[in-house]
Structure formats: C-alpha cells, structure tokens
Design an enzyme around this catalytic site. Structure first.
Site, PDB file in Angstrom:
ATOM      1  N   GLU A   8      22.569   2.512  23.826  1.00  0.00           N
ATOM      2  CA  GLU A   8      23.066   3.751  23.222  1.00  0.00           C
ATOM      3  C   GLU A   8      23.972   4.528  24.159  1.00  0.00           C
ATOM      4  O   GLU A   8      24.777   5.349  23.707  1.00  0.00           O
ATOM      5  CB  GLU A   8      21.890   4.628  22.788  1.00  0.00           C
ATOM      6  N   ASP A 115      17.941   4.268  21.850  1.00  0.00           N
ATOM      7  CA  ASP A 115      16.710   5.032  22.025  1.00  0.00           C
ATOM      8  C   ASP A 115      15.758   4.758  20.865  1.00  0.00           C
ATOM      9  O   ASP A 115      16.183   4.633  19.715  1.00  0.00           O
ATOM     10  CB  ASP A 115      17.012   6.534  22.083  1.00  0.00           C
ATOM     11  N   ASP A 117      13.949   6.216  18.717  1.00  0.00           N
ATOM     12  CA  ASP A 117      13.625   7.351  17.874  1.00  0.00           C
ATOM     13  C   ASP A 117      14.396   7.204  16.566  1.00  0.00           C
ATOM     14  O   ASP A 117      15.074   6.197  16.341  1.00  0.00           O
ATOM     15  CB  ASP A 117      13.932   8.673  18.568  1.00  0.00           C
ATOM     16  N   TYR A 329      11.182   8.377  28.654  1.00  0.00           N
ATOM     17  CA  TYR A 329      12.049   8.926  27.609  1.00  0.00           C
ATOM     18  C   TYR A 329      11.614  10.347  27.271  1.00  0.00           C
ATOM     19  O   TYR A 329      10.447  10.584  26.950  1.00  0.00           O
ATOM     20  CB  TYR A 329      11.962   8.042  26.362  1.00  0.00           C
TER      21      TYR A 329
END
Length: 614
Positions: A8, A115, A117, A329
C-alpha cells in the site's frame, strides 16, 4: 513462475522486500518515480522458488465521481442521489496503474500487501483490477492476500507463507460508503453553497460531510452550554475532628443544597451536640487497575491529553513508526492480545533501555502478568505494541519520539500488575447528619513505576478511630460554593464522543476533525495550559440552521444518528447479513428525504446563519 507483490505504501514495499529477499534484491524504476520495483526470489510453500517483483501504490488508485455532464450547475443538486456515477483511474495515479498492469503481464499470481483493514481490502481489489488490465489470466483465484500487523521479520515471513483471499464483502462495504459519501456530500455541498452565496464570510464551497457535521454538532452543543451557563450558589457542611494530635476532615454525605436556610437549619441541629460518634471504620485492600491494551482511539485520546498533540499528528507519527518497523499497525480497535502471542519476547527487547529497561527485566524475573482483556477484537490486528527496541535519542522527530515512548510504557504497564493499597473509610454521625473521611495508603506501585502518565499516591491518613467512640467536633462550618460552567470541548473529548457515537472509524476520526478545522468550521484556542475547540461563526451558524429545520422521523443532519446507522449497516455488509445495494438504498433514501426538507427551508438556514455574523 512469477509472483507480483503490491504494497500500500512504498516504505512498506521496501521493508517487506528486504525481509523476503534477505537483503538481495534489484531495484528498478517504474513509470511512477515514487513507486520503485524490486526483483528477488522467494520460496513459497507449494510453489517452490519463484521470481518476485515487489512494487507499491500510494492509497487508492481509483476515484468515484459523477460524469462531467453532471458537473456543478449542470443538474439540480437533488438529482445527484440517483444519477449514475463512474469509477475511474485517478489521474494522479495513472502511472502507478500502468506499472501494475505492465508488471502483471508475465505474472502467474498477484499477492496483496495492503494494510489489513477495510480500506486496505478495497485498495487490494483495485490492484487486482489493474493487474487484470495487463493480464486477463490473473483471475480472482490467483490473488493471494497477506495478513500482517507489523514488520518484524518472522511475522512477515509467516504472512508470505500463509496468504488467504480478498474479502469481497469488506470491499462492498467500502464501495457502499464511498458512493453514499459522494452522493450526500456533493448534493448538500452544492445546495448549501448556492443557498448561502452572497452572505458575509462564506467560503466557496460550503462543504457538507456525513461525519464532519455530527462532529461539528458536538462542538457547537458544548459551546452553547458554556455560553448559556448561569452560576448558582450552593451550601454544604464541613466537620473536622482531632485525635492524638491529628486532624481529620469529614465531608457531608448529602453533598450540597441550593437552599442556604435549609442547610443552616440542619447545621443548628448538629450544633446542639458538641460531640460526634464514629459509627464505623473500615480498612480494606484497593487497587488501581493497569490499563487495557492500546487501541487507535485510545492512542489519539491519550496523546492529546498527555502531549497536547492533535489526533492527526498522533496518527501521522504512529504511521511513520510502523513503516519504520518499530511499532505494530497503529489502526486497530482490538483491546486484547491473543493468548498465543509471545508477549515476553517483546518485553525482552525493551530491557536494554536506560529508562524502563530495569522494569522490563523485573517483569521477566517474575513480575509478568497477562494483560487485561477488553471487549473489542477487530479480527485483523492486535493492540498497538512495540515491535523492536529503538533508543529515544535516535528518533529525531519529536512527535514520533513521544508516541514511541508512550506505546512502550503502555505495553509494559499492560504486562505488569495492578497497583495495590489500602483504603480506610471512617463514618461520623453528628446530630442527624452523616459525614465521611477517607484515607489511602499505597503499598505497591507496580505498573505505575513505568506508566508515568497516571498518578496514584497515599493521601491523608486517618487517626486510629474506634467504632462507637464519641469524639469532640474541633471545627465546623456552613461552606458556600458556586456551580461552574461545563468545560469547552477538547480534542480528547471530541475523539471519545465520535468513537462512542459511531462517527467515523478509529482510522478516520483524526481526518474528520482535521477537515472541519480546514473548512473553518472550528478553531483551536489556547486556554491556560490546554487547548480547546470552539466553533467559528460559520460553524455555529450552519449547525443552528440545520437544528432549526423540522425534519421527519427525527432525522438530523447535525446529530450522529444517520452516520451511526450507516456504520451499523456497513458491519452487516461485511458479515453478509445485508447486501451493498440494500444498505446503500436505505441510507440514500434517508438522506434524500433530508435533502428535500432542507431545500424547502433554505430561508431558515440563511436566517440562522445571519444571527451569528458580526
């Protein structure tokens, strides 16, 4: 066989490359000067040694917007709730898209390193679409999704060797939110800008956001309460006694009354007897509980309180510490560590520090205690914790240094034990009134030795009172006080309110606060040693305008209910209990009704805004 890996961020790509390649990679330029390509070899289980190219994106590749024919002034704003939208490559990301498509041509598999999420999942799907543009043979079954929460070597190797697939339900949830925010934001922004054009001190555009306005509403509500506050006098009783040369101050259990004559009457009744009686004395163990493992929201709140850092500055610093491989993270809702996680090994990395190293060694020498477990687990990332040791002096950025120290001290505190002490409570009966005195004796600081942000110390010790003893009243009086106004909003409180009401996510709250500041809806003001948030004339005028409109079914554009409902629906999309289209339709219908009502009451908006102009 070739595997194309895409991270990312360029910094993540570089760190993961160093780990997977063992430091043996070849760097190549790409069409994007910020996103290099790295070539190396890696042994994937079941596939053997493969050729690997690691590259990166910088966030989303695509953008969602209305076609040009529906631009500002070309269609009525209300039609934006139903007109078609288009997803296209962001012109600033065209070189990144081209690089992925080109590198995918000779690849068999695509491995996503975004990431872990909600946004990362959606970016991963955009990467897949870009790869397919260059190689149609890369199907959804040829996509590997790595899961990682920090950049420690073994953790990254495990992520590379145990991939899963992309979760399209999560991608649908992001797409649902993006489309709703576009439709609502564009329609209301155009309406507000047109309605208020020509008024004093109006920027262009007057932007509306489904998260920003409820956040602004919290600030305005507090500001109005402070401004409308009227102080009141109150009265209460105080009684002091003395024993063995030591004075104890007893507080009235009734608290306070706003009727002076009533309190004086009670006081006169007490004064008929110069002695009081010790009705009870209790001494029992008490604890000051160690903190829960660290979440994103708590990190933002604490850094605002302890360091006066903004939420955005906190997350920016934490993000850099993460990409540097120093902490895990930093965007997580989880406040409990997995039982299988080797926490002692993390503690051991901190034994070399001159500030908290001795405390870490004490934990390893028998002081370790399993951290408390909260109720939240986002199933993606553990609580924020240090990954590797770094000397504070080596961290040049002041904010990063503060955040790193806080993360380490919080983690060590979580692995320690609660502070211990004894609390003594004595009850005094004087006349018909009851008074209490409290003393605290701290016996073991434990976690407080490292968690220096919290104070707990021995307070006034009490004389050796005996239950039932009669004791003379040394001093007493009717005391007068005044009620105080509520405090102005602080960023710590605003973060807590947004989190509790589902306004944004742990990862976006900071951006929403920053945005309403950039739009001149709020301003931060120094007051004493702290910083408060107050609305601007524009901010309070807009909120009061929306609050004065009579919406149906208790709909509010300045309260959290609509956005909170959206977050609930997005969770249902993620878990498969509702489809993207179902969630989108319900929310679009609610906002469309609110839009129609607002359009019909533009005069109310203008008049309310004018009230607050100087």
């Amino acid at each position: 066989m070739k595997v194309l890996c895409v991270a990312e961020k360029p910094s993540i790509a570089k760190e993961v490359t160093n780990i997977l390649s063992g430091g043996k990679s070849v760097r190549r330029n790409s069409p994007s000067k910020y996103n290099s390509n790295f070539d190396f070899k890696f042994d994937f289980p079941g596939h053997g040694v493969c050729d690997v190219t690691m590259t990166s994106v910088t966030g989303h590749i695509n953008r969602t917007d209305f076609p040009a024919q529906y631009g500002w002034g070309k269609v009525p704003p209300g039609r934006l709730f139903e007109l078609p939208i288009e997803v296209k490559i962001d012109k600033d990301k065209a070189a990144i898209h081209r690089n992925i498509s080109t590198e995918a041509r000779n690849s068999t598999y695509l491995m996503i390193w975004t990431d872990c999420d909600r946004e990362g999942e959606a970016i991963g799907y955009e990467i897949f679409e870009a790869a397919q543009k260059g190689n149609r043979s890369i199907s959804f079954n040829h996509v590997w999704r790595s899961h990682f929460s920090h950049l420690e070597r073994n953790h990254i190797l495990n992520a590379a060797r145990n991939p899963t697939g992309l979760d399209m339900k999560v991608v649908d949830a992001v797409n649902c939110r993006q489309e709703l925010d576009l439709r609502v934001g564009a329609s209301f922004t155009r309406l507000l800008t047109d309605a208020l054009r020509g008024q004093k001190n109006i920027p262009s555009p007057v932007s509306y956001g489904t998260c920003q306005f409820p956040a602004l509403g919290f600030v305005v509500d507090r500001y109005k309460r402070v401004k409308s506050f009227k102080e009141e006098k109150f009265w209460y009783l105080q009684a002091d006694v003395e024993k063995d040369g030591q004075t104890a101050h007893f507080n009235w259990t009734r608290g306070r009354f706003f009727d002076r004559l009533y309190v004086i009457t009670l006081y006169q009744e007490c004064m008929k007897n110069p002695h009081g009686k010790i009705d009870s004395v209790t001494k029992k163990p008490t604890s000051n509980y160690k903190p829960y493992p660290l979440t994103t929201v708590q990190l933002q709140k604490d850094c605002s309180t302890f360091y006066k850092m903004s939420a955005k500055a906190t997350l920016d610093a934490a993000e850099k510490l993460y990409t540097g491989g120093w902490i895990s993270y930093p965007r997580t809702e989880t406040d409990k560590f997995p039982r299988a996680m080797n926490l002692k090994s993390i503690v051991e990395t901190q034994t070399q520090d001159s500030r908290w190293g001795q405390f870490a060694r004490e934990l390893l020498d028998g002081g370790f205690s399993q951290p408390r477990e909260g109720k939240n687990d986002d199933k993606s990332h553990p609580p924020i914790h240090p990954v590797k040791f770094q000397k504070l002096e080596a961290i040049k950025d002041d904010n990063q240094r503060k955040v790193y120290e806080y993360v380490v001290r919080r983690f060590l505190a979580c692995c320690s034990t609660d502070a211990k002490g004894f609390q003594t409570v004595a009850t005094l009966v004087w006349g018909n009134e009851i008074f209490k005195a409290t003393g605290l004796e701290v016996s073991e600081l434990n976690y407080l030795k490292v968690y220096t942000y919290r104070k707990w110390s021995s307070s006034e010790t009490l004389p050796p009172f005996q239950q039932g003893e009669s004791i003379p009243i040394k001093f007493s009086e009717v005391k007068e006080g005044k009620t105080g106004p509520p405090n102005h909003m602080t960023e710590t409180e605003l973060i807590a309110l947004m989190d509790a009401n589902g306004i944004g996510t742990d990862a976006t709250i900071a951006d929403h606060i920053d945005r309403i500041g950039a739009r001149s809806y709020i301003q931060k003001v120094k007051k004493g040693g702290s910083e408060i948030i107050v609305p601007t004339e524009l901010g309070i005028g807009l909120i009061e305008g929306f609050s004065s409109i009579n919406f149906e079914n208790n709909i509010s554009l300045s309260k959290p209910s609509l956005r909170k409902r959206l977050e609930v629906l997005l969770k249902e999309v993620e878990t498969g209990r509702r489809t993207k289209d179902q969630a989108l339709k319900e929310n679009v219908d609610l906002y469309r009704k609110a839009f129609v009502t607002t359009a019909e009451n533009q005069a109310i908006l203008i008049n309310e805004y004018k009230k607050y102009q100087t």
